[in-house]
Design a protein around this motif. Structure first.
Motif, short mmCIF file in Angstrom:
data_model
loop_
_atom_site.label_atom_id
_atom_site.label_comp_id
_atom_site.label_asym_id
_atom_site.label_seq_id
_atom_site.Cartn_x
_atom_site.Cartn_y
_atom_site.Cartn_z
N ASP A 1 42.57 -63.30 20.41
CA ASP A 1 41.36 -64.13 20.35
C ASP A 1 40.72 -64.01 18.97
OD1 ASP A 1 40.30 -61.59 20.40
OD2 ASP A 1 38.84 -61.99 21.98
N GLU B 1 42.40 -59.72 23.90
CA GLU B 1 41.00 -59.94 23.60
C GLU B 1 40.34 -58.63 23.23
OE1 GLU B 1 39.60 -61.54 27.26
OE2 GLU B 1 40.28 -63.58 26.86
N ARG C 1 35.62 -64.01 27.90
CA ARG C 1 36.49 -62.83 28.03
C ARG C 1 36.61 -62.35 29.47
NH1 ARG C 1 35.00 -58.30 23.88
NH2 ARG C 1 36.87 -57.45 24.89
#
Length: 502
Positions: free
Chosen positions: A38, A76, A283
């Motif tokens: 990400d 992430e 997230r």
């Protein structure tokens, strides 16, 4: 030269192994990170570059290729900074690559080389222990990682001290597990004047882990009684404390590695969104229903919540988990909560008082209460009417029985349930289902006849019938009865929501 460092990617409360592969390739200088990361992972290039420069080292004039494998697993978070930096230093020959192979590495880097905390360290430590490896993590989260009981935890304050450790110039000490906080206590039930029926329902809810709805005018003490609930609930046992801490670790709210034995009590505002309540966001963070796992989720002013937000709780209340589906991930968080809700009978709140009620009564009450769906109300075991507190109640001395005495009875009832369900998945009567519930909550013949008659008269659903049995079993436990009797069934039925009148 290539180097590999192990780290993790988080998917709900699951940590999955990720290899950080770094290779120096001849060509024009560049720094590329690939592997479905990400924005935070992409920005790690600048943090790693700054941290290495802060130690007086320069990146080699080559193409730096960083691959996060498996490449199709979404990654992430900023905890990839430290493993990328160590893998790069290994490829540069600054750190021995073989020594890095015995550890999983997590941590965020500052531009000055400091290692900052990142969410999920407890999960990473438990995953590392399952793989037979140690863990490298930020110094501030060493006490958190130490709870996993790993053979070795390296908690470093900065990148330079970590490199010196691997070179044998300055060894890092083993962190000690964080403190265990003793159960906290909120308001005492002695502060509640009157409301004996509501306090009895609160005790039953605490003893069996049942959902509770209090309906009454403003200022009757609904919020006060809800805030007293943590004080009468039994503390978390060690395994439950670890479950709660894992959720807090992923959410980033576990500070200093301190584990608490106090059951969570979450009180979100009625403006909360669906993502805030059940989990989600960019997230896929745990929501309030997961942060209240094994504790209490208190929803004050229940009808003021968005109806779709409330209905999103129907599945978690039944299954004890919440699943958040996204295009690139399917995340499941635990959500075994005890729902406690409070609401006014109508918008003005004074439905039963002719001198204060609005001119639209009783139609306004029907409209106001209709904001909460029937299926959600059917999942609430105990419905209790809370009456307004009179001036005569306020001048009375405090009641002789407070939270301490009620908590003792609740603990005794919970102890009975622990012994009863020691070989089952259920922890409390509220979780018992199927043959297990039939074996422990089947009433005697008079109780069975009463329940059969009431089920027809009150038009109980199959879920409602089951929940009445669960509440009756809890009432029997509080009374020390081996079998559920007619009197226990009668009291359980008195707390059941009445069907609407035609």
């Amino acid at each position: 030269m290539a180097a590999i460092v192990s780290t993790v990617a988080y998917l709900g409360l699951e940590a999955r192994s990720v290899e950080v592969q770094v290779q120096l390739i001849p060509g024009l200088p560049a720094f590329n990170v690939v592997g479905l990361g990400d924005k935070a992972v992409g920005e790690s290039r600048e943090r790693v570059r700054g941290a290495i420069a802060a130690m007086g080292l320069a990146l080699p004039p080559k193409r730096i290729a960083v691959n996060l494998s498996p490449a199709d697993l979404p990654k992430e978070g900023s905890h990839f900074d430290l493993p990328i930096a160590l893998a790069l230093l290994g490829a540069m020959g600054v750190v021995d690559v073989e020594s890095l192979s015995e550890y999983f590495v997590v941590g965020e880097l500052g531009l000055d080389g400091r290692i900052a905390p990142s969410p999920g360290v407890l999960l990473a430590a438990m995953h590392a222990g399952g793989e037979g490896k140690g863990l490298v993590c930020p110094a501030a989260q060493g006490p958190e990682a130490a709870w996993a009981g790993l053979a070795e935890v390296l908690a470093a304050p900065d990148l330079l001290s970590l490199i010196n450790h691997f070179k044998g110039h300055g060894l890092l000490g083993r962190p000690e597990p964080g403190e265990v906080e003793e159960p906290g206590h909120g308001p005492d039930l002695r502060q509640v004047r009157g409301q004996e029926t509501a306090k009895r329902a609160l005790e039953i809810a605490a003893a069996g882990g049942h959902n509770l709805l209090m309906v009454g005018p403003p200022g009757a003490g609904k919020s006060l009684m809800a805030s007293c609930l943590p004080g009468i609930l039994p503390p978390l046992d060690p395994s439950e404390a670890l479950e709660v801490s894992m959720v807090q670790s992923v959410a980033g709210t576990l500070t200093g590695g301190r584990l608490t034995r106090t059951r969570p009590f979450r009180n979100p505002h009625h403006s909360a969104s669906m993502a805030a309540l059940t989990g989600g966001g960019l997230r896929v963070k745990p929501g309030e229903v997961s942060l209240a796992h094994l504790g209490v989720l208190f929803l004050d002013e229940l009808p003021e919540f968005n109806r779709s937000v409330l209905d999103s709780l129907r599945q978690p209340l039944e299954s004890g988990t919440v699943s958040v589906a996204r295009a690139n991930a399917h995340v499941t968080y635990p959500a075994r909560v005890q729902l406690v809700a409070a609401m006014n009978p109508c918008r003005c709140g004074h439905l039963g008082d002719a001198s204060l009620a609005c001119a639209r009564a009783p139609r306004c009450a029907a409209d106001y209460q209709a904001k909460v769906s029937g299926p959600l109300l059917d999942r609430i075991d105990l419905h209790v009417e809370v009456q307004a507190v009179s001036a005569a109640d306020l001048v009375l001395p405090p009641p002789s029985e407070g939270s301490k005495e009620v908590a003792a009875r609740v603990a005794a009832a919970r102890g009975v349930q622990t012994a009863r369900f020691r070989d089952e998945a259920a922890r409390t009567n509220a979780e018992a289902d199927g043959p297990v519930l039939e074996a422990v909550a089947t009433p005697d013949e008079p109780g069975r006849r009463l329940l059969t008659q009431a089920a027809e008269a009150m038009r109980l659903s199959a879920r409602g019938y089951t929940r009445v049995l669960r509440v009756a079993r809890t009432i029997a436990d509080l009374a020390g009865a081996e079998q559920v009797g007619r009197i226990h069934v009668a009291e359980a039925l008195s707390y059941r929501r009445q069907p609407p009148r035609n």
